[in-house]
Design an enzyme around this catalytic site. Structure first.
Site, PDB file in Angstrom:
ATOM      1  N   GLU A  25       2.045   6.673  15.109  1.00 32.49           N
ATOM      2  CA  GLU A  25       2.718   5.409  15.433  1.00 32.49           C
ATOM      3  C   GLU A  25       4.127   5.607  15.969  1.00 32.49           C
ATOM      4  O   GLU A  25       4.534   4.935  16.916  1.00 32.49           O
ATOM      5  CB  GLU A  25       2.767   4.497  14.202  1.00 32.49           C
ATOM      6  CG  GLU A  25       1.429   3.902  13.807  1.00 32.49           C
ATOM      7  CD  GLU A  25       0.591   4.809  12.918  1.00 32.49           C
ATOM      8  OE1 GLU A  25       1.017   5.957  12.659  1.00 32.49           O
ATOM      9  OE2 GLU A  25      -0.481   4.382  12.480  1.00 32.49           O
ATOM     10  N   HIS A  61      -2.284  -4.647   4.653  1.00 32.26           N
ATOM     11  CA  HIS A  61      -2.813  -5.052   5.957  1.00 32.26           C
ATOM     12  C   HIS A  61      -2.563  -6.519   6.276  1.00 32.26           C
ATOM     13  O   HIS A  61      -3.185  -7.072   7.165  1.00 32.26           O
ATOM     14  CB  HIS A  61      -4.327  -4.779   6.046  1.00 32.26           C
ATOM     15  CG  HIS A  61      -4.656  -3.339   6.297  1.00 32.26           C
ATOM     16  ND1 HIS A  61      -4.427  -2.358   5.362  1.00 32.26           N
ATOM     17  CD2 HIS A  61      -5.184  -2.711   7.374  1.00 32.26           C
ATOM     18  CE1 HIS A  61      -4.812  -1.191   5.854  1.00 32.26           C
ATOM     19  NE2 HIS A  61      -5.270  -1.370   7.078  1.00 32.26           N
TER      20      HIS A  61
END
Lengths: 324, 334, 329
Positions: free
Chosen positions: A59, A128
Site C-alpha cells: 500500500e 474493514h
C-alpha cells in the site's frame, strides 16, 4: 438516457477520463468492488486493458508510485479497495502528495486520484468498516469527494481525474448498487458545490456519503408526521460548500448534521462549526450532531447497527431539533 | 563506456567544487544567522552526486533525501536561490516554503526532496513509471542513504520497479562505516543483497573516487536506458566528520586544494578523512597526475566558484522574508 | 502405533502424531464446510475466507509448538485457531457474530483472538500479524522465556514492507519467530507471479541471513518436519526461520468467489494433492489405523461440526447495551 448503477457510473467516468487524457492510467483492480456490481469493471478492462496494472499488496509504495508518477506528468488513478488499507499509506498521502504543491512553491503538483471504499458494510468488523475521510480532511492539500448517486459519481470522477491536486474519491461500499438514469455523454460536476437533494421548511439535514441516502429515507418518514425536512448533500468535503449549507439553515432555522465518521472531530462536527461560526443567529434551536459513537465498529449485526448513524437516528435527531 | 574525456572530467570537478563551496557557505551562513531548521550537508559525497547529475539528460527526473544540497547544485540550480531557500527567503527556490529539507527545482528535473526516510526511493519509482508511460526514453534517479533499506516502503518499491521493469537508477549512498552500520540496522550482509533478491542488477562503486563514479554512473544510466529495467548502485563513502551538524562548524577545515599535493602537512583528529576520503582532494590529485590540469588551473577554477558563492550569498541575504500572506496560497494547484 | 513413518519427501513423524494431525485436519475441513453452508444460507455476516485445502500448513506447523507458544494468524485463519486448540463452538459462534462467540461477537472471522491459547488473532490486514508476532517474541525474551512465536501470512503479504522490516528486526535481534508463508498462489485475486519479483522466494529471507526453505504445504509430515526444525532453532535462541509452504485454497478468496481467474487444469491437479487424502493414505499404508477407522474419524468430524451448526445459529446475539464496553482497558 441509459440506466446505470453507481459502480457502472464510476467506471463510465473513468473511461471518459482515460479517453480524454492519454496520461491517465489505472493502478489497481476490483475498482467496482467485489460484490454484485463488480462486472462494471469489465468495460474498463476491455477498452483500456493496457493502461491498467494490478499492483502487489504494497500500500505504501503504491501510493508513492502514484504520487511520484503524478509529479512526473502522469495522471494515475490508484485503487485501494477497502479504505482502511490506505492507513498503511498515511505518510504517502499526507507528507508527500498533499504537501508537494505547496512546499515546491507551485513548481510541482500531484494530480493523483486515490479511490477507496469506506463505511459500515455488513460484517466488516473493526478492520474493514473504517471511514477515514474526516482524518484526511484534517490535512490541507487533499480534495475529498463523496459521491452518493450514479450521476454524481460519474461527473465527480471526471473532475477528480482532471484535477491538478491529489484527490480522494471515497465511496461508501453499500451504495454501489444504487441505480438511476445517467447521461451517456461526457460531463463533469465541479467540486465545492453542495446540492439540495430535497426541499424542506422545518429542518436542514446536512449530510454526506451514505448518510444522504439515510437522510432522504428519514425525510420520507417525517413527512408523514408533518415535518418538512430539507436534505443537503455536500458532495465534496474538501472543498466544502459552506454557502449552500448556510443558505439552507437560514431557510429552515434548524440543523441536523449527520455523517458516518466519528462524532468527535468528525464531519458532522465540522458542518455544525461551519454554520455556528457564520450564521449563529439563523439557528432557532440547538444543532444536533449524528455520527458514529466512539467505539470500533463491531462485527455482530446488532452491535454494528447500534454504531451505524442510520435512518432512525436521523429521524430522532430531526424530532429533537424541531422539539417534537 | 570509454573513459571520460578531459573536458568531462573537468566538468565533473567543476560541479564538485560548486557543491563543496556551496556547503561551506551554508556553514558560514548558519554561523552568521540564527535561522531555524537544520541542514544535512553533502560534503564528502560530491563525486557521487556530481557523477549522478552528469549522467542525467534533459527530461530525466531525480528525487533525493534530506542530504540534498549537493544534488540540487550539481543539477545546475542557482546557488543564490538555493541559499535563499535554506534561509527561508522570498527568492528561495521554493519561495521559502520548503527550506533545506524540501529544495525543489523542477525545471532541471530535480523533482523533490523527501525528508521522510524511504520517500525518495518510492517517488522515483513513480517518476520512472510516468516516464515509461510517456515513452520519452527518459529515466529517473532515486537518491537515498543506507538507512533507507531498513524501510518497508523501500522493499515494496524495489519489488515494484523490478516486476514492472521501471527505468530507475537507484543510487544508494552508503556512508556507514563498513561492518558497523551506524546509520542503518540492516541484517543483510551487503546492502545490495536486498535488491539482488528482487532480481535487480547491482553495482558497487567507491563513491569518493570521481573517476570510478563518473564511469559507473554513466554506465549504469546507459544500462537503464537500454534495458528499461532498474539498476541499483551502492556508492561507498566515508562519512564526513561534520555530517551531523548540531552546531555549524568546519571540523576538517575549509577545503584547500593545494593540500592535495602536500598530504604530509595534514594533521589533526580528522587527518585520515582529509587524506584518504575527501573526494575533492582525491580528484585534484588524479587530475594533476593524469595531466588533465595543473594545480594553478584548478585553483583558478576554485577561485571563480568561490566568487560565485559570495555573489550567491549576497543575493540570498538581500532577499527579504516572504510576506506572511503567502503562507495561505498555493495549497491547491489551480 | 508408535512406529515412525517415512514418506516420499523423506520426512517422518511419529504415528500417533500423524494420527492426531490427521484428526485435526479433518475437524478443520469439516468446520470450514459447515461455515461454508452457513454462509451460503446467509447466516454469516460479511465475507468469510475459508482455509480448506490448507489444513496441512495450519496443523503441521502448530503441531510443532507447545501450548505456551504463540501464533499470529491472518484472514484465512479458522484452521490456525482450531489447531491451537480453540473451542469450535465458540469459534463458530464468533464467526456468526453471536454473544457466545470467543470475542463476544465483536470481531468475527477476521479478528478471533484467543490469548488463553497464545493466539494473537486472525487479522484483517494483509501482513498485520507479522509485527505482532515479532513483538510477542520480543516480549518473550524480555520476560526471560524461550516461547516461540509463529506468524502465518499469505503470498500476498510477501510484498508488504512490514514483512521486510520485521524479518530484518527479527534477524538483528535473533527473535524466536518462525515466518510461515502459506503460499496458495493468489493474493486475493492476483497471481503471485504477477506481483512478486526475484529469482526465489526463500531468497527474501536469506538476504537477512534467515534460514529459509520452500516445502510442499500439502504434506503435513513435510510441514511438521520443517516446523520442528525451525521451532527448535528459535527456542534454542538462534533466531528466526522462514518457511514457504506451497499450498492451495480450494474455495477461492472468500465464500462466493467464482474463481474465474484460476485455471481448471491447475485446480484439478491441486485437488488430487488434497492434504487429507495424503495423510489418510500414509496412515493406512503404514498400518497405523485401518481405512475403516479413518473413515470413522471423518464421520466423527462431520458429526461434531454439523451438530454445532443449529445451536450456534440459534444462539443469542450480543446486546446493543454492551457496545461501549472494552473500548478502553
Amino acid at each position: 438516457m441509459p440506466q446505470m448503477n453507481l459502480a457502472e457510473a464510476l467506471i463510465d467516468g473513468l473511461i471518459w477520463s482515460l479517453r480524454a487524457d492519454p496520461r491517465a492510467t489505472i493502478i489497481g483492480r476490483g475498482i467496482a468492488g467485489h460484490g454484485p456490481e463488480h462486472a462494471a469493471e469489465d468495460r474498463l478492462k476491455q477498452e483500456f486493458g493496457s493502461r491498467i496494472i494490478d499492483p502487489p499488496t504494497s500500500e505504501a509504495a503504491v501510493a508513492q508510485l502514484g504520487t511520484g508518477a503524478a509529479m512526473a506528468g502522469a495522471r494515475p488513478f490508484v485503487h485501494y479497495g477497502t479504505a482502511v488499507f490506505a492507513y498503511e499509506a498515511w505518510n504517502q498521502f499526507i507528507n508527500e502528495a498533499a504537501n508537494i504543491h505547496y512546499m515546491s512553491n507551485g513548481q510541482l503538483s500531484a494530480p493523483v486520484t486515490f479511490h477507496l471504499f469506506h463505511g459500515i458494510r455488513g460484517g466488516g468488523g473493526p478492520q474493514h468498516s473504517g471511514s477515514p475521510y474526516a482524518m484526511y480532511a484534517n490535512n490541507p492539500g487533499l480534495e475529498i469527494v463523496l459521491p452518493t448517486s450514479p450521476r454524481d459519481a460519474k461527473g465527480l470522477m471526471r473532475s477528480a481525474m482532471a484535477s491538478n491536486n491529489p484527490t480522494i474519491v471515497i465511496q461508501n461500499a453499500q451504495l454501489l448498487g444504487l441505480t438511476e438514469d445517467v447521461p451517456a455523454e461526457d460531463y463533469s460536476i465541479p467540486f465545492g458545490k453542495a446540492v439540495v437533494k430535497r426541499d424542506g421548511r422545518d429542518v436542514s439535514v446536512i449530510a454526506c456519503s451514505r448518510s444522504v441516502i439515510d437522510a432522504l429515507e428519514a425525510a420520507d418518514i417525517l413527512e408523514k408526521e408533518g415535518l418538512s425536512v430539507e436534505v443537503v448533500d455536500i458532495r465534496t468535503l474538501a472543498p466544502l460548500d459552506v454557502d449552500t449549507i448556510v443558505a439552507s439553515v437560514e431557510k429552515t432555522g434548524r440543523m441536523v448534521a449527520v455523517d458516518e465518521t466519528y462524532e468527535i472531530c468528525g464531519v458532522a462536527s465540522e458542518l455544525i462549526a461551519s454554520v455556528v461560526t457564520r450564521a449563529f443567529s439563523a439557528l432557532k434551536t440547538q444543532p444536533v450532531r449524528v455520527g458514529r459513537p466512539m467505539t470500533p465498529v463491531p462485527f455482530s449485526p446488532p452491535l454494528e447497527a447500534a454504531v451505524n448513524p442510520g435512518t432512525q437516528k436521523i429521524v430522532d435527531a430531526c424530532r429533537r431539533a424541531c422539539k417534537r | 563506456m570509454a573513459k571520460p574525456s578531459h573536458a568531462e572530467r573537468l566538468e565533473l570537478f567543476r560541479r564538485m567544487l560548486h557543491m563543496r563551496r556551496f556547503e561551506e557557505m551554508v556553514i558560514r551562513l548558519a554561523q552568521a544567522y540564527e535561522y531555524t531548521g537544520r541542514q544535512h550537508l553533502h560534503i564528502g559525497h560530491e563525486a557521487t552526486g556530481a557523477a549522478v547529475a552528469m549522467a542525467m539528460r534533459a527530461g530525466d527526473k531525480i528525487h533525493t533525501t534530506h542530504r540534498n544540497h549537493g544534488y540540487v547544485i550539481a543539477c545546475g540550480a542557482d546557488p543564490g536561490r538555493a541559499f535563499a531557500e535554506i534561509m527561508g527567503r522570498r527568492d528561495g527556490l521554493n519561495g521559502g516554503k520548503g527550506g533545506s529539507w524540501h529544495l525543489c527545482d523542477a525545471e532541471r528535473g530535480f523533482q523533490s526532496t523527501s525528508a521522510m526516510v524511504g520517500g525518495s526511493i518510492a517517488l522515483a519509482a513513480g517518476a520512472a513509471f510516468a516516464l515509461k508511460l510517456a515513452g520519452s526514453g527518459n529515466i529517473s534517479f532515486a537518491h537515498f542513504g543506507d538507512g533507507t533499506l531498513d524501510e518497508g516502503v523501500a522493499y515494496e518499491s524495489l519489488n515494484i520497479a523490478s516486476i514492472y521493469e521501471l527505468p530507475v537508477l537507484f543510487v544508494c549512498e552508503n556512508n556507514s562505516k563498513a561492518g558497523q552500520r551506524p546509520s542503518s540496522m540492516l541484517a543483510a550482509a551487503r546492502l545490495q543483497d536486498v535488491p539482488a533478491a528482487l532480481q535487480i542488477h547491482c553495482e558497487l562503486v567507491d563513491g569518493a573516487d570521481s573517476d570510478a563514479a563518473q564511469i559507473a554512473f554513466q554506465k549504469a544510466a546507459d544500462r537503464v536506458r537500454e534495458t528499461g529495467k532498474p539498476v541499483f548502485i551502492e556508492a561507498t563513502l566515508e562519512r564526513w566528520p561534520g555530517s551531523h551538524q548540531v552546531k555549524a562548524a568546519f571540523p576538517t577545515g575549509v577545503t584547500d586544494l593545494s593540500l592535495a599535493l602536500n598530504l604530509d602537512k595534514v594533521e589533526g583528529k580528522h587527518a585520515d578523512w582529509i587524506k584518504q576520503s575527501d573526494p575533492i582532494l582525491r580528484a585534484t590529485r588524479a587530475l594533476i597526475k593524469d595531466g588533465v590540469s595543473d594545480l594553478v588551473g584548478l585553483l583558478e577554477m576554485d577561485a571563480k566558484v568561490n566568487l560565485l558563492m559570495e555573489d550567491a550569498r549576497s543575493f540570498a541575504e538581500a532577499s527579504p522574508f516572504p510576506d506572511a500572506s503567502v503562507a495561505f496560497t498555493g495549497v491547491f494547484a489551480s | 502405533m508408535n512406529k515412525a513413518l517415512k514418506n516420499a519427501g523423506g520426512a517422518s513423524v511419529d504415528g500417533r502424531l500423524l494420527l492426531s494431525m490427521h484428526r485435526t485436519m479433518l475437524r478443520i475441513r469439516h468446520f470450514e464446510e459447515t461455515i461454508r453452508r452457513l454462509a451460503a444460507s446467509g447466516a454469516v455476516p460479511g465475507l468469510v475466507h475459508l482455509c480448506a485445502g490448507q489444513e496441512a500448513t495450519n496443523v503441521g506447523i502448530i503441531a510443532a509448538l507447545e501450548d505456551r507458544d504463540f501464533i499470529a494468524s491472518h484472514h484465512r485463519g479458522h484452521g490456525h485457531c482450531i489447531a491451537k486448540g480453540a473451542p469450535v463452538e465458540g469459534l463458530m459462534a464468533e464467526i456468526l457474530g453471536k454473544a457466545s462467540g470467543m470475542c463476544g461477537g465483536r470481531s468475527g472471522s477476521m479478528h478471533v483472538i484467543d490469548m488463553e491459547r497464545g493466539n494473537l488473532g486472525t487479522n484483517g490486514i494483509v501482513g498485520g500479524g507479522i509485527p505482532l508476532a515479532a513483538g510477542a517474541a520480543l516480549a518473550a525474551r524480555a520476560r526471560g522465556s524461550d516461547d516461540v512465536c509463529v506468524c502465518f501470512f499469505g503470498d500476498g503479504a510477501l510484498n508488504q514492507g512490514l514483512l521486510h522490516e520485521c524479518m530484518n528486526m527479527a534477524a538483528i535481534w535473533k527473535l524466536a519467530v518462525v515466518f510461515v508463508c502459506e503460499n496458495n498462489g493468489y493474493g486475493e485475486f492476483t497471481a503471485i507471479d504477477d506481483v512478486t519479483a526475484g529469482p526465489s522466494l526463500p531468497g527474501r529471507g536469506e538476504v537477512f541471513g534467515i534460514p529459509s526453505e520452500m516445502i510442499d504445504g500439502m504434506d503435513v509430515q513435510a510441514v511438521y518436519a520443517a516446523a520442528r526444525k525451525a521451532v527448535d532453532y528459535a527456542r534454542a535462541g538462534h533466531g528466526p526461520s522462514f518457511i514457504i509452504c506451497n499450498t492451495w485454497r480450494f474455495g477461492g478468496h472468500h465464500v462466493g468467489d467464482k474463481q474465474e481467474y484460476k485455471d481448471d487444469e491447475e485446480t484439478r491437479a491441486w485437488r488430487l494433492r488434497d492434504p487429507l487424502l495424503r495423510s489418510a493414505k500414509a496412515l493406512s499404508a503404514a498400518g497405523i489405523v485401518s481405512e475403516e477407522a479413518i473413515a470413522q474419524m471423518e464421520q466423527d468430524a462431520i458429526s461434531e461440526m454439523a451438530a454445532l451448526a443449529d445451536g450456534v445459529r440459534n444462539g443469542s446475539e450480543p446486546a446493543a447495551q454492551t457496545l461501549l464496553e472494552h473500548v478502553y482497558g
